[in-house]
Scaffold this motif. Structure first.
Motif, PDB file in Angstrom:
ATOM      1  N   SER A 259     -10.802  46.582   9.574  1.00  0.00           N
ATOM      2  CA  SER A 259     -12.420  46.905   9.832  1.00  0.00           C
ATOM      3  C   SER A 259     -13.232  45.719  10.340  1.00  0.00           C
ATOM      4  CB  SER A 259     -12.888  47.737   8.529  1.00  0.00           C
ATOM      5  OG  SER A 259     -12.344  49.010   8.181  1.00  0.00           O
ATOM      6  N   PRO A 290     -18.073  48.037   6.939  1.00  0.00           N
ATOM      7  CA  PRO A 290     -17.321  49.280   7.497  1.00  0.00           C
ATOM      8  C   PRO A 290     -16.910  50.039   6.238  1.00  0.00           C
ATOM      9  CG  PRO A 290     -16.765  47.239   8.880  1.00  0.00           C
ATOM     10  CD  PRO A 290     -17.542  46.893   7.711  1.00  0.00           C
ATOM     11  N   GLY A 291     -16.689  51.256   6.218  1.00  0.00           N
ATOM     12  CA  GLY A 291     -16.371  52.024   4.830  1.00  0.00           C
ATOM     13  C   GLY A 291     -17.106  52.061   3.848  1.00  0.00           C
TER      14      GLY A 291
END
Length: 291
Positions: A259, A290-291
């Protein structure tokens, strides 16, 4: 010479256990850099690669661009404690044909004194090389593996857990040089100094990977060294993104596993993605990990 790590006696508490033992700490000592005998700056650093640090600082400030621009770098023997050299003061001498910059012309003194439009214009004024036209391309798996490769080279971090790291890599992910320091700016300056002293500037076709966030100063240093890609495991600042966009530098943040956030210069990444869907809202989600 000074050590990069020191032992300190501590009380280690683990649940109900109490143990007195020694812990390794990253060394931190002041380094005064003089230019042609005149005090220029003092930085808190991890001892080691001091000549590279001084040379890289001068690269970052636009004072030098070639190994021939510096005639000598040496420790000042007069800086002593108890009759022993502390190795905490060094003097860089410019070659005779290189003009000595006025102290007021130094536009980065670490993280203070830089702001907005004036800072962007200052970098454009003094940068020796353009990163915009660098044609380097990177495969996503190569980029994704850079944090692991950087971490594998952090020898002092393994002992202390208290250092920033910066690494120069080829477009294929092969390490060229890795430096550690208590200051992330110093770690990058040590890389630039290594490159200068080995005649490798400008650093075309390379990636600068840093262990912390991507601040304006780190983007600035990448530009001054001719580095086309900067990747960081944490977030960039807004001014860092502005400068990267202005200079055509590829800026990647929150690089963790597979990511990442690509803030500028995505043209250099071979993503293999045919369709990109724009997110809804004001774009604030893209500024987070991200995530």
């Amino acid at each position: 010479m000074s050590r990069v790590a020191v032992k300190k006696r501590i009380l280690r508490v683990r649940a109900a256990a109490r143990v007195r033992e020694f812990d390794s700490l990253a060394a931190e000592e002041p380094l005064e850099i003089r230019l042609n005998g005149t005090p220029l700056t003092v930085t808190m650093r991890t001892p080691g690669d001091d000549f590279d640090l001084a040379a890289g600082f001068l690269v970052s400030e636009g004072a030098v661009a070639s190994p021939d621009d510096i005639s000598t770098i040496r420790y000042c023997a007069g800086a002593t404690v108890g009759g022993e050299n502390t190795y905490n003061v060094l003097d860089a001498r410019l070659a005779a044909e290189v003009p000595t910059p006025e102290p007021r012309n130094f536009y980065t003194t670490s993280s203070c004194g830089v702001c907005g439009k004036a800072s962007l214009e200052a970098v454009r004024t003094v940068a020796r090389w353009s990163t915009r036209e660098d044609p380097v391309e990177l495969a996503l798996p190569t980029v994704a593996d850079l944090p692991n490769r950087l971490r594998a080279a952090q020898r002092v971090f393994d002992r202390t857990g208290g250092l920033h790291a910066a690494g120069l890599f080829t477009a294929d992910g092969e390490p060229l040089c890795v430096r550690e320091d208590v200051g992330r700016h110093n770690a990058v300056d040590k890389l630039l100094g290594w490159a200068l002293r080995n005649g490798r500037l400008p650093l075309r076709g390379t990636v600068l990977m840093v262990s912390g966030r991507a601040s304006f100063e780190l983007v600035q240093k990448a530009v001054m060294g001719g580095v086309p890609v900067l990747a960081a495991v944490s977030a960039p600042s807004s001014l860092a993104v502005d400068l990267a966009a202005e200079e055509g530098l590829t800026l990647i943040g929150f690089l963790r596993g597979d990511s990442m956030n690509v803030y500028t210069g995505e043209r250099r990444l071979r993503t293999g993605v045919q369709n990109v869907t724009s997110g809804a809202g004001d774009g604030s989600a893209g500024a987070r990990s991200p995530g």
